[in-house]
Design a protein around this motif. Structure first.
Motif, PDB file in Angstrom:
ATOM      1  N   GLY A  61       0.828  -1.206   0.000  1.00  0.00           N
ATOM      2  CA  GLY A  61       0.000   0.000   0.000  1.00  0.00           C
ATOM      3  C   GLY A  61       0.858   1.250   0.000  1.00  0.00           C
ATOM      4  O   GLY A  61       0.505   2.259  -0.623  1.00  0.00           O
ATOM      5  N   THR A  62       1.987   1.182   0.690  1.00  0.00           N
ATOM      6  CA  THR A  62       2.892   2.337   0.716  1.00  0.00           C
ATOM      7  C   THR A  62       3.465   2.586  -0.675  1.00  0.00           C
ATOM      8  O   THR A  62       3.523   3.731  -1.143  1.00  0.00           O
ATOM      9  N   ASP A 158      -6.716   7.109  -0.193  1.00  0.00           N
ATOM     10  CA  ASP A 158      -5.982   6.038   0.486  1.00  0.00           C
ATOM     11  C   ASP A 158      -7.026   5.035   0.961  1.00  0.00           C
ATOM     12  O   ASP A 158      -7.679   5.211   1.999  1.00  0.00           O
ATOM     13  N   SER A 182      -4.028  -1.503   0.056  1.00  0.00           N
ATOM     14  CA  SER A 182      -3.017  -2.404   0.615  1.00  0.00           C
ATOM     15  C   SER A 182      -3.613  -3.801   0.727  1.00  0.00           C
ATOM     16  O   SER A 182      -4.788  -3.948   1.084  1.00  0.00           O
ATOM     17  N   LYS A 187      -5.466  -6.868   6.181  1.00  0.00           N
ATOM     18  CA  LYS A 187      -6.456  -5.990   5.546  1.00  0.00           C
ATOM     19  C   LYS A 187      -7.699  -6.794   5.149  1.00  0.00           C
ATOM     20  O   LYS A 187      -7.691  -8.029   5.151  1.00  0.00           O
TER      21      LYS A 187
HETATM   22  C1  LIG Z   1      -4.435   4.011   5.823  1.00  0.00           C
HETATM   23  C2  LIG Z   1      -3.233   3.223   5.392  1.00  0.00           C
HETATM   24  N1  LIG Z   1      -2.479   3.680   4.384  1.00  0.00           N
HETATM   25  C3  LIG Z   1      -1.400   3.010   3.933  1.00  0.00           C
HETATM   26  C4  LIG Z   1      -1.023   1.814   4.504  1.00  0.00           C
HETATM   27  C5  LIG Z   1       0.217   1.145   4.016  1.00  0.00           C
HETATM   28  O1  LIG Z   1      -0.010  -0.120   3.491  1.00  0.00           O
HETATM   29  P1  LIG Z   1       1.182  -1.203   3.451  1.00  0.00           P
HETATM   30  O2  LIG Z   1       1.395  -1.672   4.848  1.00  0.00           O
HETATM   31  O3  LIG Z   1       0.650  -2.272   2.563  1.00  0.00           O
HETATM   32  O4  LIG Z   1       2.369  -0.537   2.896  1.00  0.00           O
HETATM   33  C6  LIG Z   1      -1.781   1.278   5.549  1.00  0.00           C
HETATM   34  C7  LIG Z   1      -1.403   0.002   6.161  1.00  0.00           C
HETATM   35  O5  LIG Z   1      -1.568  -0.242   7.317  1.00  0.00           O
HETATM   36  C8  LIG Z   1      -2.918   1.999   6.012  1.00  0.00           C
HETATM   37  O6  LIG Z   1      -3.680   1.535   7.001  1.00  0.00           O
END
Ligand SMILES: Cc1ncc(COP(=O)(O)O)c(C=O)c1O
Length: 370
Positions: A61-62, A158, A182, A187
């Motif tokens: 997700g990042t 997001d 993500s 999730k």
């Molecule tokens: C609101 C939000 N944005 C971004 C992310 C980032 O996702 P990832 O952990 O897959 O990089 C998360 C993950 O917990 C999240 O809850």
């Protein structure tokens, strides 16, 4: 008393294990561990589900947020508006690109961005608003998109916590020019490993994102822009393809758990002993978390732990109080974000939770706040 964990992934995967292992075995048979045929298959399914022209699967997700900001060519001198109460990823991505995050307050008890505060946060340097669909529920994207359109800036949803949710009949992920999600294992649609995706209807942005995901290459060893290694593994995609089959049922179960908590806790809410978001008729939340606010949150968490019930605090500190982000510009007071961090408590919510477990959790909360 049987302990009630906060999440229980092993039970969720147990029923799918056989089919998942068969799909993983197929990856070993074809040997294309990176960008194998599972990726295009997954992207097709995701785009169809979200109702967009393009889904670009990626490493997390990042990474999805980073790629989205890179596709918008956000960089030094630019400002990116982010809610002050969320996971750190959007702020990190803005900073990584040399841009300046601008923190805006959120509204308890939903924790969603205070839309009325967005306009005041705009400056001539604002390039994008990241609106987070926290705990599974998207904020008012009609208002956010209208404001952004009027000022010629982009909106990124997001949707890391809201895949499978919707607002005004549109799926989360499709609510802004770019949607990012993500597939972290916990999730709503969690894979067996890190993963993410970007969604868009914009053909040009989709082309950019595909290049950015693979070192900015338009073809092998032809680098037309700066990119990253943002690729998803074929094994993760294979596990997600299996998990997708039960997604609708899983979200239905999550909603049933949340509705039961709502019903059992409503008297305490009406009496002002705790707080949680009232259902919004415009929103079908994916219910990734069940978050309530309690004045004496830590005591409630301790009481529940003693009763064998695990809880979590998403998130114990707002972004402006995090050492890494304390220099970020704050647009107005951030008292809503601070209140969320002080009072929020997330209760167990997942498909395998039984009715009697849900009742046990709610009764333990009621005993603690009475
Ligand atoms: C609101 C939000 N944005 C971004 C992310 C980032 O996702 P990832 O952990 O897959 O990089 C998360 C993950 O917990 C999240 O809850």
């Amino acid at each position: 008393m049987e302990p009630i964990p906060f999440v229980d992934l092993t039970t969720e995967w147990a029923a799918l294990k056989h089919e998942t292992l068969a799909r993983v075995e197929a990856v070993f048979d074809h040997g294309r561990f990176i960008m194998g045929p599972e990726i295009a298959e997954l992207e097709g399914r995701l785009a169809e589900m979200v109702g967009v022209r393009h889904a670009i699967a990626c490493a997390s997700g990042t990474t999805a947020l980073l790629m989205a900001m890179m596709a918008l060519e956000i960089g030094p001198g630019d400002e990116v508006i982010v809610p002050a109460y969320t996971f750190a990823a959007p702020v990190e991505c803005a900073l990584l690109l040399g841009a300046s995050p601008v923190l805006v307050d959120v509204e308890p008890p939903s924790g969603l961005v205070d839309v009325d505060r967005l306009e005041k946060a705009l400056t001539p340097r604002t390039r994008a608003i990241v609106a987070v669909s926290l705990y599974g529920a998207p904020p008012d994207f009609s208002a956010i998109n209208a404001l952004a359109d009027a000022h010629g800036i982009a909106v990124i949803e997001d949707a890391a916590q809201s895949f499978g949710g919707s607002r005004e009949g549109r799926q989360s992920g499709s609510l802004a020019r770019l949607g990012c999600t993500s597939f972290f294992p916990t999730k709503v649609l969690g894979g067996a490993g890190d993963g993410g995706a970007v969604f868009t209807d914009d053909d040009a942005l989709a082309c950019c994102l595909t290049e950015i995901r693979d070192h900015g290459q338009s073809g092998k060893y032809r680098h037309v822009r700066t990119g990253v290694n943002g690729r998803m593994s074929s094994i993760t995609a294979a596990t997600l393809l299996v998990r997708l089959k039960t997604l609708e049922a899983a979200i239905g179960n999550r909603r049933a758990v949340a509705d039961t908590y709502d019903a059992l806790l409503s008297d305490a809410r009406n009496a002002g002993r705790l707080d949680f978001s009232a259902p919004d008729p415009c929103v079908a939340s994916a219910r990734s978390q069940y978050a309530l606010l309690a004045e004496n949150r830590d005591r409630v968490a301790t009481d529940l732990r003693k009763a064998g019930i695990q809880t979590a605090v998403h998130y114990p500190e707002p972004l402006h109080l995090q050492p890494a982000f304390s220099h970020a510009r704050r647009s107005g007071p951030l008292s809503g974000a601070s209140r969320m961090a002080e009072k929020v408590l997330c209760l167990p919510i997942y498909p395998g939770l039984t009715a009697s477990q849900v009742t046990r959790v709610a009764e333990a909360v009621l005993r603690s706040v009475k």
